[in-house]
Design an enzyme around this catalytic site. Structure first.
Site, mmCIF file in Angstrom:
data_model
loop_
_atom_site.group_PDB
_atom_site.id
_atom_site.type_symbol
_atom_site.label_atom_id
_atom_site.label_comp_id
_atom_site.label_asym_id
_atom_site.label_seq_id
_atom_site.Cartn_x
_atom_site.Cartn_y
_atom_site.Cartn_z
ATOM 1 N N GLY A 10 0.819 -1.213 0.000
ATOM 2 C CA GLY A 10 0.000 0.000 0.000
ATOM 3 C C GLY A 10 0.849 1.256 0.000
ATOM 4 N N ARG A 13 0.104 5.640 -1.935
ATOM 5 C CA ARG A 13 -0.471 6.870 -1.353
ATOM 6 C C ARG A 13 -0.290 6.850 0.157
ATOM 7 N NH1 ARG A 13 -6.116 6.494 -1.336
ATOM 8 N NH2 ARG A 13 -6.216 4.290 -1.871
ATOM 9 N N ASP A 61 -3.235 -7.494 -4.628
ATOM 10 C CA ASP A 61 -4.214 -7.377 -3.548
ATOM 11 C C ASP A 61 -3.726 -8.253 -2.393
ATOM 12 O OD1 ASP A 61 -6.336 -7.673 -1.812
ATOM 13 O OD2 ASP A 61 -7.826 -8.095 -3.367
ATOM 14 N N ASN A 88 1.782 -2.319 5.462
ATOM 15 C CA ASN A 88 1.093 -1.047 5.651
ATOM 16 C C ASN A 88 -0.309 -1.032 5.050
ATOM 17 O OD1 ASN A 88 0.875 2.070 5.840
ATOM 18 N ND2 ASN A 88 0.680 1.632 3.646
ATOM 19 N N SER A 146 -2.539 0.422 14.454
ATOM 20 C CA SER A 146 -3.313 1.645 14.695
ATOM 21 C C SER A 146 -3.558 1.789 16.183
ATOM 22 C CB SER A 146 -4.664 1.536 13.979
ATOM 23 O OG SER A 146 -5.516 2.602 14.330
ATOM 24 N N TYR A 159 -12.773 -3.017 11.923
ATOM 25 C CA TYR A 159 -11.449 -2.385 11.798
ATOM 26 C C TYR A 159 -10.648 -2.593 13.092
ATOM 27 C CZ TYR A 159 -8.001 1.315 10.733
ATOM 28 O OH TYR A 159 -6.838 2.018 10.480
ATOM 29 N N ALA A 162 -9.435 -6.201 13.534
ATOM 30 C CA ALA A 162 -8.315 -6.498 12.630
ATOM 31 C C ALA A 162 -7.023 -5.878 13.166
ATOM 32 C CB ALA A 162 -8.620 -5.977 11.224
ATOM 33 N N LYS A 163 -7.101 -4.643 13.642
ATOM 34 C CA LYS A 163 -5.891 -3.967 14.126
ATOM 35 C C LYS A 163 -5.392 -4.588 15.434
ATOM 36 C CE LYS A 163 -5.317 -1.083 10.770
ATOM 37 N NZ LYS A 163 -4.127 -1.167 9.900
#
Ligand code: NAP
Length: 255
Positions: A10, A13, A61, A88, A146, A159, A162-163
């Site tokens: 990733g 950007r 992916d 990332n 995160s 989210y 997962a983190k």
């Protein structure tokens, strides 16, 4: 001295680009992985070259097993080895939904990209690193999790879960790979100015002004990039499994 080879997922950007640019300043050659935005990845490669590095872009992916294998294969075909993996790539839920209502589709997507992808990519790259018989650079793996690894946001449970899982990914691979001299680290960004947070800019502007974290500004992708670069320089050889908070002090409890 050989050139270090970094694979950053990733990286077209946002935070990934910030990481790629800081590694470029250290002279790394960087595999800039992206999912669909090839223009951003190409632009990142130009910036990497301008910053003193070089590299290639590879579409893949991370949630796809075939793509992960191709990503590693293309990296090794081009450079012969991988010295640094930065997990990332990640996505936010398309819709923030209360955990009393949120559906399985979003959960499966978030787990697939944000947790299963990095878990099995780490497995793949770790085996590649073990096979390398490295001498110059101790291989390293850095995962970008995160503050959501420990902060409960009830409108994006997928989210957060997962983190949180990435925290255990770090512990597991740090414990398993120490005997091979491979350092494994986790960086927990706070709120960083990228496309991911673009849609909630006003909310966070207000929170920052009201002191939601001690350092009253948005984080920048370069803040994360500099932390990765500090690890990549090899200055934490006795700290495997370490978690670096890069969050303006968000994690502090104050009274
Ligand atoms: P972003 O600006 O939305 O960029 C996401 C990057 O990940 C893009 O390069 C994208 O590729 C890539 N990507 C998305 N899905 C992918 C997939 N399935 N396979 C491979 N690449 C994929 O996000 P960001 O803010 O930089 O976030 C980067 C990481 O930091 C994420 O893991 C995120 O959860 C974490 N993080 C962000 C913040 C924040 O405040 N921004 C805070 C804490 C943690 P394309 O360009 O091709 O779409």
């Amino acid at each position: 001295m050989a050139t270090p080879i970094s694979l950053v997922t990733g990286a077209g950007r946002g935070i990934g680009r910030g990481i790629a640019l800081e590694l470029a300043r250290l002279g790394h050659h960087i595999v800039i992985n992206y999912a669909g935005n090839s223009a951003a990845a190409d632009e990142c490669l130009e910036m990497v070259r301008a910053a003193g590095g070089d590299g290639i872009t590879v579409q893949a992916d991370v949630s796809s097993s075939d793509d992960r294998h191709r990503l590693v294969r293309e990296t090794v075909e081009k450079y012969g080895r991988i010295d640094l993996l930065v997990n990332n790539a990640g996505v936010a839920p398309n819709v923030r939904a209360d955990i009393l209502e949120a559906g399985e589709e979003s959960f499966d997507r978030l787990i697939g990209i944000n947790l299963k992808g990095p878990y099995f990519l780490t497995q793949l790259v770790a085996n590649q690193m073990i096979s390398q018989n490295w001498r110059e650079f101790a291989p390293q793996i850095v995962t970008i999790s995160s503050i959501s690894a420990y902060t409960a946001s009830t409108n994006r449970g997928d989210y957060c879960i997962a983190k949180a899982g990435l925290g255990m990914l770090t512990a597991l691979f740090a414990a398993r790979l120490a005997e091979y001299g491979i350092g494994v680290y986790e960086i927990r960004p706070g709120v960083i100015a990228t496309d991911m947070t673009g849609g909630v800019k006003e909310k966070y502007d207000k929170m920052i002004a009201e002191g939601a974290w001690p350092i009253k500004r948005w984080g920048e992708p370069s803040d994360i990039g500099r932390a990765v670069a500090a690890i990549a320089r090899g200055d934490f050889p006795f700290s495997t499994g370490e978690v670096f908070n890069v969050d303006g002090g968000f994690h502090l409890r104050t009274l």
